[in-house]
Design a protein around this motif. Sequence first.
Motif, PDB file in Angstrom:
ATOM      1  N   GLU A  91      65.820  33.786 108.487  1.00  0.00           N
ATOM      2  CA  GLU A  91      65.122  34.710 107.519  1.00  0.00           C
ATOM      3  C   GLU A  91      65.654  36.247 107.269  1.00  0.00           C
ATOM      4  N   ALA A  92      66.724  36.456 107.997  1.00  0.00           N
ATOM      5  CA  ALA A  92      67.390  38.038 107.946  1.00  0.00           C
ATOM      6  C   ALA A  92      68.555  37.608 107.024  1.00  0.00           C
ATOM      7  N   HIS A  93      69.252  36.306 107.073  1.00  0.00           N
ATOM      8  CA  HIS A  93      69.819  36.176 106.200  1.00  0.00           C
ATOM      9  C   HIS A  93      69.462  35.985 104.700  1.00  0.00           C
ATOM     10  N   ARG A  94      68.531  35.203 104.714  1.00  0.00           N
ATOM     11  CA  ARG A  94      67.799  35.100 103.563  1.00  0.00           C
ATOM     12  C   ARG A  94      67.328  36.185 102.456  1.00  0.00           C
ATOM     13  N   ALA A  95      66.788  37.227 103.395  1.00  0.00           N
ATOM     14  CA  ALA A  95      66.318  38.645 102.845  1.00  0.00           C
ATOM     15  C   ALA A  95      67.591  39.184 102.380  1.00  0.00           C
ATOM     16  N   GLN A  96      68.760  39.133 103.207  1.00  0.00           N
ATOM     17  CA  GLN A  96      69.899  39.875 102.515  1.00  0.00           C
ATOM     18  C   GLN A  96      70.759  39.127 101.652  1.00  0.00           C
ATOM     19  N   ALA A  97      70.453  37.837 101.547  1.00  0.00           N
ATOM     20  CA  ALA A  97      71.115  37.348 100.190  1.00  0.00           C
ATOM     21  C   ALA A  97      70.270  37.701  99.085  1.00  0.00           C
ATOM     22  N   GLU A  98      68.928  37.876  99.014  1.00  0.00           N
ATOM     23  CA  GLU A  98      68.074  38.028  97.955  1.00  0.00           C
ATOM     24  C   GLU A  98      68.382  39.556  97.809  1.00  0.00           C
TER      25      GLU A  98
END
Length: 111
Positions: A91-98
Motif C-alpha cells: 500500500e505504501a509503495h502504491r501510494a508513492q507510485a500514485e
Amino acid sequence: MGLLDALRGLGARHEALKKKIHSTRIPLSKNGQRVMMMVYITVPVVAGYFVMEWSNSFAASKWQVNTREDGTVTYKVPREVAARGIEGTHEAHRAQAEAIQRQLDRVKGNA
C-alpha cells in the motif's frame, strides 16, 4: 551559542589548514603526477569497498542472511518488518507510485 561558535571556529581552522596545504606546491614530474592520479583514484575506490562491506555485514546481521553450501541464500525477516506485513508495504509503495504519477502528469501538462 557556544556550539555555533565552536563550529564556526572549526570551519575557520579548516579553511586556514586548506590554504596552508594548497599554498605550498611541489612541482611533480610526470611519474609523480601519475602516482598522485593513482592515489586520487584508489583512495575513494578502496574506501567505498570497505563501506560497502560494512553495510553488507550490517544488513546480514539485521536480516540474518544465511548462505548454504549449494550457494542459495535465505533471509530471516526482522520482527519489526514482519509486523508491518506485506500488504502495508504494498500500500505504501502504491501510494508513492500514485504520487509520482500525479507529479509527472502535472509536469507534462505544463510542458
